[in-house]
Each structure stands twice: as structure tokens, then as C-alpha cells.
Design a protein around this motif. Structure first.
Motif, short mmCIF file in Angstrom:
data_model
loop_
_atom_site.label_atom_id
_atom_site.label_comp_id
_atom_site.label_asym_id
_atom_site.label_seq_id
_atom_site.Cartn_x
_atom_site.Cartn_y
_atom_site.Cartn_z
N SER A 228 0.83 -1.21 0.00
CA SER A 228 0.00 0.00 0.00
C SER A 228 0.86 1.26 0.00
O SER A 228 0.57 2.23 -0.70
N GLY A 229 1.93 1.23 0.78
CA GLY A 229 2.81 2.39 0.84
C GLY A 229 3.53 2.64 -0.48
O GLY A 229 3.69 3.78 -0.91
N ILE A 230 3.96 1.57 -1.13
CA ILE A 230 4.67 1.69 -2.41
C ILE A 230 3.72 2.18 -3.50
O ILE A 230 4.07 3.03 -4.32
N VAL A 231 2.49 1.65 -3.52
CA VAL A 231 1.49 2.09 -4.49
C VAL A 231 1.20 3.58 -4.30
O VAL A 231 1.13 4.34 -5.28
N ASP A 232 1.04 4.01 -3.05
CA ASP A 232 0.76 5.41 -2.77
C ASP A 232 1.91 6.30 -3.24
O ASP A 232 1.69 7.38 -3.82
N MET A 233 3.16 5.86 -3.01
CA MET A 233 4.31 6.65 -3.43
C MET A 233 4.42 6.69 -4.96
O MET A 233 4.82 7.71 -5.53
N ARG A 234 4.07 5.59 -5.61
CA ARG A 234 4.07 5.58 -7.08
C ARG A 234 3.10 6.63 -7.63
O ARG A 234 3.42 7.38 -8.55
N LYS A 235 1.90 6.66 -7.08
CA LYS A 235 0.92 7.64 -7.51
C LYS A 235 1.41 9.07 -7.25
O LYS A 235 1.23 9.97 -8.07
N THR A 236 2.04 9.26 -6.11
CA THR A 236 2.48 10.59 -5.70
C THR A 236 3.63 11.09 -6.57
O THR A 236 3.64 12.25 -7.01
N LEU A 237 4.60 10.22 -6.84
CA LEU A 237 5.75 10.60 -7.65
C LEU A 237 5.45 10.56 -9.14
O LEU A 237 6.21 11.10 -9.95
N GLY A 238 4.37 9.91 -9.52
CA GLY A 238 4.01 9.81 -10.93
C GLY A 238 4.92 8.89 -11.71
O GLY A 238 5.16 9.11 -12.90
N ALA A 239 5.40 7.84 -11.05
CA ALA A 239 6.37 6.93 -11.69
C ALA A 239 5.72 5.69 -12.27
O ALA A 239 6.35 4.62 -12.36
N SER A 240 4.48 5.80 -12.69
CA SER A 240 3.78 4.65 -13.26
C SER A 240 4.22 4.41 -14.70
O SER A 240 4.42 5.36 -15.46
N PRO A 241 4.34 3.15 -15.10
CA PRO A 241 4.69 2.87 -16.50
C PRO A 241 3.46 3.03 -17.39
O PRO A 241 2.33 2.87 -16.94
N ASP A 242 3.70 3.35 -18.66
CA ASP A 242 2.55 3.38 -19.56
C ASP A 242 2.26 1.95 -20.06
O ASP A 242 3.04 1.03 -19.84
N ALA A 243 1.16 1.80 -20.71
CA ALA A 243 0.69 0.46 -21.09
C ALA A 243 1.64 -0.23 -22.06
O ALA A 243 1.84 -1.45 -21.99
N PHE A 244 2.23 0.53 -22.98
CA PHE A 244 3.10 -0.11 -23.97
C PHE A 244 4.39 -0.60 -23.32
O PHE A 244 4.89 -1.66 -23.64
N GLN A 245 4.96 0.19 -22.40
CA GLN A 245 6.10 -0.28 -21.62
C GLN A 245 5.77 -1.58 -20.92
O GLN A 245 6.53 -2.55 -20.94
N ALA A 246 4.63 -1.58 -20.25
CA ALA A 246 4.23 -2.76 -19.48
C ALA A 246 4.03 -3.97 -20.40
O ALA A 246 4.37 -5.09 -20.05
N TYR A 247 3.48 -3.72 -21.59
CA TYR A 247 3.26 -4.82 -22.53
C TYR A 247 4.59 -5.42 -22.97
O TYR A 247 4.73 -6.65 -23.05
N LEU A 248 5.58 -4.58 -23.27
CA LEU A 248 6.88 -5.11 -23.70
C LEU A 248 7.52 -5.92 -22.57
O LEU A 248 8.14 -6.97 -22.82
N ALA A 249 7.40 -5.45 -21.34
CA ALA A 249 7.96 -6.19 -20.21
C ALA A 249 7.19 -7.48 -19.98
O ALA A 249 7.79 -8.53 -19.69
N TYR A 250 5.88 -7.42 -20.09
CA TYR A 250 5.03 -8.62 -19.97
C TYR A 250 5.41 -9.65 -21.02
O TYR A 250 5.55 -10.85 -20.74
N ARG A 251 5.65 -9.20 -22.25
CA ARG A 251 6.03 -10.12 -23.32
C ARG A 251 7.43 -10.69 -23.07
O ARG A 251 7.68 -11.87 -23.31
N GLY A 252 8.32 -9.83 -22.56
CA GLY A 252 9.66 -10.31 -22.25
C GLY A 252 9.66 -11.40 -21.20
O GLY A 252 10.45 -12.36 -21.28
N LEU A 253 8.80 -11.28 -20.21
CA LEU A 253 8.74 -12.29 -19.15
C LEU A 253 8.39 -13.68 -19.68
O LEU A 253 8.80 -14.69 -19.10
N LYS A 254 7.66 -13.74 -20.77
CA LYS A 254 7.24 -15.04 -21.30
C LYS A 254 8.42 -15.91 -21.69
O LYS A 254 8.35 -17.14 -21.63
#
Length: 391
Positions: A228-254
Motif C-alpha cells: 500500500s505504501g509503495i502504491v501510494d508513493m508511485r501515484k504521488t511521484l508519478g512513476a507509473s509505466p505506460d501500457a506499452f512499456q508494461a506490454y513489452l515487459a510482460y512479453r519479455g517475461l514469457k
């Protein structure tokens, strides 16, 4: 049916299937905002709020799919993705440490992490002590009032190995939070939560993404308080990945398991080859039997990875000449991609450290770091051989 195998979890974990569409892979949701309130009968909830998706800085379906796949491999209950590895590190530490708190870290770290700990945290009133890898492994820890201990499982760039089993037991006994940056190991070679780590951090830009085409970070943990604390800090700092970044990382994990098998194999053989060369002073690789940390590595790692550092005979000029004569490894920072990369840490990854700090850490001008890719081993060895012969 419970899926247990690493590669099976890599392929099937965290997938977002939409029955009405029948998709085989998770879609890329490039939405900034979502219908709210969403009164649909069967909503897919945002894990960060347990409610409908609202805004992609808070949560995004593609990002959540990547987090789910990572969780299945890291064996943690929670995961939080970030726009970069440094975003993950800074947000995680700042979500826990407050002014007046004291933390302990090793003194050989990724350059930007070292800079954040040694320079920035002091301005927030957070006390940071640093000890050598050897002192950390031997638990030569003087103070007992640490709130957190921060380590890299394989520190950059000298490839030492931390005894997470021993350090984890110490932290549990003394009620200290243990954070492990396991980027160089990857979830394939190590799951620190098994050894008592409270929080695991990865620069997903490296082995997780695996193709040198994405910036992403990810954090795993089992405690909802940290999550919960990490999620809150992510929202506050604005360090969320965009969907395409996440998709490339998701595909890489496979394909992480398949790639790491090749990285492990190539890495060990290249390290052994370099060790046999009379042009090289010393080779740093966890899997070398002659290495200082080999026994610890066997006890803490399932594989030794593709990261090697070595010192050439001579100085910076010889290092430059060697790199310039290579045909396969490209001179570039970062690591963990399918292609081999090579760099001089004193000029790149650790350039923000002072000369005295580098000297104390053993980062000399003739130290070269090689990220071994998945190319055919024979080609890599032949290329290294010809370049060494031109020095």
C-alpha cells in the motif's frame, strides 16, 4: 490445475483474458482514464484500489497483467510496476524511510542508487551507513537501530554475491526490513523471498524485458503494508509505466526462462575463457570456482547469469582499444538483453561517483563489464579472442 513450472508460469501467469473477445494475449490498454462509476456486472478490478479502474497513473489493466505475471515468477503476493528501475528504488525506499530513520547498505551499488543513498537521502534527514560486501556477509554490523538493510544480490559491477540466507535470518531476528535488488540474478536464477527478503526490486529494463527496448521497474512483496505504501508513493511521484512499456515487459517475461538458460550457459563459458587469457588480470563472475564468492553463489543462486566484469592488463587506453576491436558486443550501458553489451563502468554507470569512491569500491579504469547475450558461444569466444590479441 496448479501450474508449477517456471516457463509455464511465465507464459500463463497474469494473463488478462476477456471472454467476449477471446483474446490470446493481454491487450495494450492505452487509456488515460476510464468510465467511472462503472456499474457493469462483471468488472475487472484495479488491484491497487479493489474497485473499478479510474486513471492510469493509479492502475492500468496492461500494467496489472505484467505485475501478475511477475508475481507468479517472483512468488510474491503483491507487485508494483514502475516507469524505471530507479523509480522503483526511490519510491520503495521513500515509502518506508522517514526523517530520523537509519538504514544500512552495501558500498558497491549501481551508480545512480549509490548517488541517491549517499547524496539525496541525507537531505531528507535519512541516515545511510554503508559497509563492504564482505562485512555484510559476515554480519559485521555495529549499530542495531537500522530500520532497513538494502543490498543487491549480485552487486554492480564487481559481481560479488550477497549471502541473502544469512542476512535474511539476521534481519528477521532483529526486526529489520530487508530489501534486495535482484536485477542481475533475475527471478529465474533467484527468488529472494525464499531467503527472508521483505521486498524485491528489479530493473525490468534488463533481463525481464530482455530486448533493450523498454524502461520499466518492478517491486514484489508479501506484506500489504509495504504494498500500500509503495502504491501510494508511485501515484504521488508519478512513476507509473505506460501500457506499452508494461506490454513489452510482460512479453519479455514469457521467454525469461529460455533466455536465462542461454545467458547462464554463455556467461559461464565466457568467464572461464577470459580467466584463461594472459591479457586479463582478474575475472569477476559468480560461477567461477576460483571466485571469492563461489560457495555463497552456489547456496543463493540457481544459475550465475550473463554478467561478467574483468580487468585488462594496462589502463584506460588498452580498455578502449579492446572494446573498439570487438565486432559483436556493442559498447553501451545497460544489460540483460539478447545482444551482448560492453562498457567501462568508471566512464558510464559509475561516473557520478568520485574517483576516491570508485577506488574504495574497486572500480578501476581498466575494469570492463560485459553483458553476455544469447549469441552463439563460438562467435562470442572468437570475437573476444581476436580483440584480446590486438592489445
Amino acid at each position: 490445475m496448479s501450474i508449477k513450472g517456471f516457463n509455464s508460469r511465465a507464459v500463463h501467469g497474469g494473463e488478462l483474458y476477456i471472454p467476449e473477445i477471446g483474446n490470446v494475449t493481454t491487450p495494450i490498454f492505452e487509456d488515460s482514464t476510464y468510465k467511472y462509476p462503472n456499474n457493469s456486472k462483471d468488472i475487472i478490478a484495479d488491484n491497487t484500489s479493489k474497485s473499478t479502474f479510474l486513471y492510469s497513473r493509479w492502475g492500468n489493466p496492461t500494467v496489472q497483467s505484467f505485475e501478475g505475471k511477475y508475481r507468479s515468477l517472483e512468488k510474491t503476493e503483491y507487485a508494483v510496476a514502475f516507469s524505471t528501475g530507479m523509480g522503483a528504488i526511490t519510491a520503495t525506499v521513500l515509502s518506508i524511510m522517514k526523517s530520523g530513520d537509519r538504514m544500512l547498505a552495501i558500498n558497491v551499488l549501481y551508480g545512480q542508487t549509490y548517488y541517491f543513498f549517499a547524496r539525496k537521502l541525507k537531505s531528507y534527514g535519512i541516515n545511510v551507513d554503508m559497509v563492504s560486501v564482505e562485512d555484510m556477509n559476515n554480519l559485521n554490523i555495529e549499530k542495531k537501530d537500522y530500520k532497513m538493510i538494502y543490498i543487491e544480490s549480485i552487486p554492480n559491477p564487481l559481481m560479488d554475491v550477497l549471502d541473502i540466507k544469512k542476512i535474511g535470518a539476521y534481519c528477521r531476528k532483529n526486526n529489520i526490513i530487508l530489501i534486495v535488488d535482484a536485477t542481475f540474478a533475475s527471478p529465474f536464477n533467484q527468488t529472494p523471498v525464499d531467503f527472508g527478503a521483505d521486498i524485491i526490486i528489479h530493473s525490468g529494463t534488463k533481463y525481464i524485458g530482455g530486448h533493450s527496448d523498454v524502461l520499466v521497474g518492478v517491486v514484489g512483496c508479501n506484506d500489504n503494508k509495504y504494498y500500500s505504501g509503495i502504491v501510494d508513493m508511485r501515484k504521488t511521484l508519478g512513476a507509473s509505466p505506460d501500457a506499452f512499456q508494461a506490454y513489452l515487459a510482460y512479453r519479455g517475461l514469457k521467454t525469461l526462462g529460455l533466455r536465462m538458460e542461454r545467458h547462464n550457459s554463455n556467461g559461464l563459458k565466457i568467464a572461464q575463457f577470459l580467466e584463461s587469457s594472459d591479457k586479463i588480470v582478474e575475472v569477476y563472475y559468480p560461477g567461477l570456482k576460483s571466485g571469492k564468492y563461489y560457495e555463497i553463489a552456489k547456496d543463493n543462486l540457481r544459475g550465475f547469469g550473463g554478467m561478467i566484469s574483468f580487468k585488462l592488463k594496462g589502463g584506460i587506453e588498452e580498455s578502449h582499444k579492446f572494446i573498439q576491436n570487438l565486432e559483436i558486443p556493442m559498447p553501451a550501458v545497460s544489460l540483460g538483453g539478447v545482444e551482448s553489451l560492453i562498457t567501462i563502468p568508471a566512464e558510464t554507470t559509475h561516473s557520478e561517483m568520485t574517483g576516491e569512491e570508485r577506488k574504495k569500491s574497486g572500480i578501476t579504469d581498466n575494469l570492463i563489464r560485459l553483458s553476455v547475450g544469447i549469441e552463439d558461444y563460438e562467435d562470442l569466444e572468437n570475437d573476444l579472442y581476436q580483440a584480446l590479441n590486438k592489445i
